[in-house]
Design an enzyme around this catalytic site. Structure first.
Site, PDB file in Angstrom:
ATOM      1  N   GLU A 150       4.846  -9.481  14.579  1.00 25.11           N
ATOM      2  CA  GLU A 150       4.257  -9.785  15.880  1.00 25.11           C
ATOM      3  C   GLU A 150       4.831 -11.113  16.421  1.00 25.11           C
ATOM      4  O   GLU A 150       5.199 -11.218  17.579  1.00 25.11           O
ATOM      5  CB  GLU A 150       2.743  -9.860  15.743  1.00 25.11           C
ATOM      6  CG  GLU A 150       2.043  -9.698  17.064  1.00 25.11           C
ATOM      7  CD  GLU A 150       0.541  -9.608  16.894  1.00 25.11           C
ATOM      8  OE1 GLU A 150       0.068  -9.448  15.762  1.00 25.11           O
ATOM      9  OE2 GLU A 150      -0.138  -9.719  17.928  1.00 25.11           O
ATOM     10  N   ARG A 206       0.826  -1.219   0.000  1.00 25.69           N
ATOM     11  CA  ARG A 206       0.000   0.000   0.000  1.00 25.69           C
ATOM     12  C   ARG A 206       0.855   1.263   0.000  1.00 25.69           C
ATOM     13  O   ARG A 206       0.439   2.313  -0.471  1.00 25.69           O
ATOM     14  CB  ARG A 206      -0.982  -0.035   1.173  1.00 25.69           C
ATOM     15  CG  ARG A 206      -2.186  -0.899   0.866  1.00 25.69           C
ATOM     16  CD  ARG A 206      -2.924  -1.318   2.105  1.00 25.69           C
ATOM     17  NE  ARG A 206      -2.323  -2.487   2.712  1.00 25.69           N
ATOM     18  CZ  ARG A 206      -2.557  -2.899   3.933  1.00 25.69           C
ATOM     19  NH1 ARG A 206      -3.382  -2.234   4.705  1.00 25.69           N
ATOM     20  NH2 ARG A 206      -1.970  -3.977   4.396  1.00 25.69           N
TER      21      ARG A 206
END
Ligand code: AMP
Length: 203
Positions: free
Chosen positions: A123, A86
């Site tokens: 993460e 993006r």
């Protein structure tokens, strides 16, 4: 007489400032409202901030790019670096507006020429990002762009990659901040000025 004129000028300036602030707030509200939230995607507990609805809204898209480039109007920016995927859409538009070049920072194995790479924290675990070895030169002034900053692991990796090649990271810009995850603070601790347009609570 002069005092009166001075007071009137002061009031006029205060009015202009108030109006500008109201216009800016309304632009940022429009941008925030154009972003779609998908609960529990891609996994339970994550609120996915989907910018495809912003991109598809001509007014919101234009305002977003205008807001992101505003501090750099007239500044010398050599390159805009965008993070896959993006960040390519936003960064390409920002580069065009600033008459700067565009540098793609991609996932491992995607770029065709010689690359430099950097591992970055996810993460759970780590991943690697790459940039063409000749994409930036020593002393190039670069702005880093992505759609969203969460933990800051991705952007931190990109800053390190750019600095490793001698570029000066003038700033990192994002449409969305998730402040609870501390990414913007992490970048500021690396001496990178951070600009974000809207922020959302949670993950
Ligand atoms: P981070 O490295 O944790 O700052 O994550 C930033 C990257 O993950 C960006 O490229 C984002 O597009 C993506 N990302 C992380 N969290 C979200 C979210 N809640 N919604 C949409 N994209 C996200």
């Amino acid at each position: 007489m002069e005092l009166d004129a001075g007071r009137k000028l002061g009031q006029a300036l205060a009015n202009i400032r108030r109006n500008l602030k109201a216009i800016m707030t309304s632009a940022l509200n429009d941008i925030a409202a154009s972003i779609r939230t998908i609960p529990d995607y891609p996994k339970p507990g994550v609120q996915f901030r989907d910018i495809t609805t912003l991109l598809g809204n001509a007014r919101a898209f234009r305002r977003t790019i205008d807001e992101l480039v505003q501090p750099w109007a007239g500044a010398k920016v050599d390159q805009v670096a965008g993070i896959e995927a993006r960040g390519f859409i936003i960064g390409g538009a920002v580069a065009h507006q600033l008459s700067a070049g565009f540098v793609p920072i991609r996932k491992k194995g995607k770029l065709p020429f010689d690359t430099v790479s950097m591992s970055y924290a996810l993460e759970y675990g780590t991943d690697e990002m790459e940039m063409h070895v000749d994409a930036v030169g020593k002393g190039d002034r670069v702005i880093l762009v992505d759609d969203l900053i969460a933990t800051g692991g991705t952007a931190e990796g990109a800053v390190k990659l750019l600095r490793q090649r001698g570029a000066i990271v003038e700033a990192a810009c994002f449409i969305i901040d998730l402040p609870e995850l501390g990414g913007a603070a992490k970048l500021r601790a690396l001496d990178v000025p951070v600009r974000t347009l809207v922020s959302f609570e949670g993950h």
